[in-house]
Design a protein around this motif. Structure first.
Motif, PDB file in Angstrom:
ATOM      1  N   PRO A 233       0.829  -1.214   0.000  1.00 17.20           N
ATOM      2  CA  PRO A 233       0.000   0.000   0.000  1.00 17.20           C
ATOM      3  C   PRO A 233       0.857   1.255   0.000  1.00 17.20           C
ATOM      4  O   PRO A 233       2.029   1.234   0.386  1.00 17.20           O
ATOM      5  CB  PRO A 233      -0.821  -0.129   1.293  1.00 17.20           C
ATOM      6  CG  PRO A 233      -0.877  -1.604   1.547  1.00 17.20           C
ATOM      7  CD  PRO A 233       0.456  -2.134   1.096  1.00 17.20           C
ATOM      8  N   ALA A 234       0.262   2.359  -0.407  1.00 10.66           N
ATOM      9  CA  ALA A 234       0.959   3.643  -0.459  1.00 10.66           C
ATOM     10  C   ALA A 234       1.466   4.038   0.929  1.00 10.66           C
ATOM     11  O   ALA A 234       0.899   3.634   1.939  1.00 10.66           O
ATOM     12  CB  ALA A 234       0.025   4.714  -1.004  1.00 10.66           C
ATOM     13  N   PRO A 235       2.551   4.831   0.996  1.00 13.89           N
ATOM     14  CA  PRO A 235       3.110   5.250   2.297  1.00 13.89           C
ATOM     15  C   PRO A 235       2.073   5.874   3.221  1.00 13.89           C
ATOM     16  O   PRO A 235       2.112   5.662   4.433  1.00 13.89           O
ATOM     17  CB  PRO A 235       4.190   6.262   1.888  1.00 13.89           C
ATOM     18  CG  PRO A 235       4.609   5.824   0.519  1.00 13.89           C
ATOM     19  CD  PRO A 235       3.364   5.319  -0.140  1.00 13.89           C
ATOM     20  N   GLU A 236       1.144   6.640   2.666  1.00 13.46           N
ATOM     21  CA  GLU A 236       0.107   7.275   3.490  1.00 13.46           C
ATOM     22  C   GLU A 236      -0.707   6.219   4.236  1.00 13.46           C
ATOM     23  O   GLU A 236      -1.025   6.370   5.422  1.00 13.46           O
ATOM     24  CB  GLU A 236      -0.811   8.116   2.607  1.00 13.46           C
ATOM     25  CG  GLU A 236      -1.999   8.711   3.363  1.00 13.46           C
ATOM     26  CD  GLU A 236      -3.113   9.178   2.436  1.00 13.46           C
ATOM     27  OE1 GLU A 236      -4.160   9.584   2.962  1.00 13.46           O
ATOM     28  OE2 GLU A 236      -2.934   9.122   1.202  1.00 13.46           O
ATOM     29  N   LEU A 237      -1.033   5.142   3.537  1.00 11.49           N
ATOM     30  CA  LEU A 237      -1.824   4.080   4.162  1.00 11.49           C
ATOM     31  C   LEU A 237      -0.992   3.286   5.173  1.00 11.49           C
ATOM     32  O   LEU A 237      -1.505   2.860   6.208  1.00 11.49           O
ATOM     33  CB  LEU A 237      -2.384   3.158   3.085  1.00 11.49           C
ATOM     34  CG  LEU A 237      -3.644   3.673   2.394  1.00 11.49           C
ATOM     35  CD1 LEU A 237      -3.915   2.903   1.113  1.00 11.49           C
ATOM     36  CD2 LEU A 237      -4.830   3.581   3.318  1.00 11.49           C
ATOM     37  N   GLN A 238       0.280   3.083   4.880  1.00 11.51           N
ATOM     38  CA  GLN A 238       1.138   2.382   5.833  1.00 11.51           C
ATOM     39  C   GLN A 238       1.273   3.188   7.117  1.00 11.51           C
ATOM     40  O   GLN A 238       1.263   2.620   8.226  1.00 11.51           O
ATOM     41  CB  GLN A 238       2.510   2.138   5.207  1.00 11.51           C
ATOM     42  CG  GLN A 238       2.480   1.156   4.032  1.00 11.51           C
ATOM     43  CD  GLN A 238       3.875   0.832   3.523  1.00 11.51           C
ATOM     44  OE1 GLN A 238       4.791   0.604   4.299  1.00 11.51           O
ATOM     45  NE2 GLN A 238       4.033   0.813   2.203  1.00 11.51           N
TER      46      GLN A 238
END
Length: 254
Positions: A233-238
């Motif tokens: 997943p994208a860094p924002e979601l991580q």
């Protein structure tokens, strides 16, 4: 007379009776003309839609036969009107936009965007609810489409995604996170690779205090991306996942 293209193609007469069209090339032709309501569509564009690269020698003659049958459909309806007009450069269907569900859907979405920009989220939600009430399913569901129609159908799908984003934003401004969860679950199910919908769902669940469900939603996304694309997943979601885990640990210790 109303034309419903969202879901199975149907014409609704003035007295409310539905007339369902078969999944034929005539219906395919009418679908194209209605999506381009008020615009003259050239014979070449119609031929491209109907036959693509495999154009028969009799294409123009066959197209004229399809136009003839389309006019017979209108003539056979109780309130049939001469809505299909021949122009020097092609053909046009010209009816009020409010009589075509796709056009009306777009109007409600644009109105909602304007209302949201003006700081009126409650009114924006009303417009969006009116738009979603029109959505009976994919545009021209079950009908074979060519390259011309496919482009227009993709645009309408994107417009539905825009409507969902606007609905989420308006609901967030009103603090109604719980109300948007069912719609976001539906969009995630229909678009499993769309990280934006997953992110909105995870955030909404978190805002409602449903951390376990939010973490499960993140794990579902991670599994889908890993299996389908081999990515994370994208860094924002991580980062959001780490925040959820940290808060769960704090909650368990307290």
């Amino acid at each position: 007379m109303r034309f419903n293209l969202l879901g199975q193609f149907e014409i609704v007469t003035r007295d409310g009776r539905p007339y369902f069209l078969s999944r034929s090339k005539v219906s395919q032709l009418l679908g194209l003309l209605l999506l381009l309501n008020g615009e003259t569509v050239s014979a070449d564009t119609m031929i491209q839609e109907l036959w693509g690269e495999n154009v028969p020698r009799s294409a123009l003659t066959t197209l004229q036969t399809y136009i003839y049958h389309a006019r017979k459909i209108f003539a056979g309806l109780p309130d049939g009107e001469a809505v299909l007009v021949t122009r020097p450069t092609g053909y046009v269907i010209q009816v009020p936009d409010e009589n075509i569900d796709v056009a009306l859907f777009g109007h409600h979405v644009r109105q909602a965007r304007s209302l949201l920009d003006d700081g009126s989220p409650e009114q924006a939600l009303t417009s969006l609810d009116q738009a979603f009430e029109l959505w009976r399913g994919p545009v021209l569901a079950g009908m074979r489409t060519g390259t011309v129609l496919a482009g227009h159908l993709t645009y309408i799908d994107e417009l539905r995604y825009t409507a969902t984003d606007l609905h989420v934003e308006a609901s967030k401004r009103l603090g109604r996170y719980r109300e948007i969860i069912p719609r976001l679950r539906l969009m995630v199910a229909e678009n499993p690779l769309n990280e934006s919908f997953h992110a909105q769902l995870i955030k909404a669940l978190h805002k409602c205090g449903r951390r376990a469900e939010a973490l499960q939603a993140y794990r579902n996304l991670w599994r889908i991306l890993d299996v389908e694309l081999g990515v994370e997943p994208a860094p924002e979601l991580q980062l959001l996942q780490h925040q959820l885990l940290a808060r769960r640990i704090v909650h368990e210790r307290s």
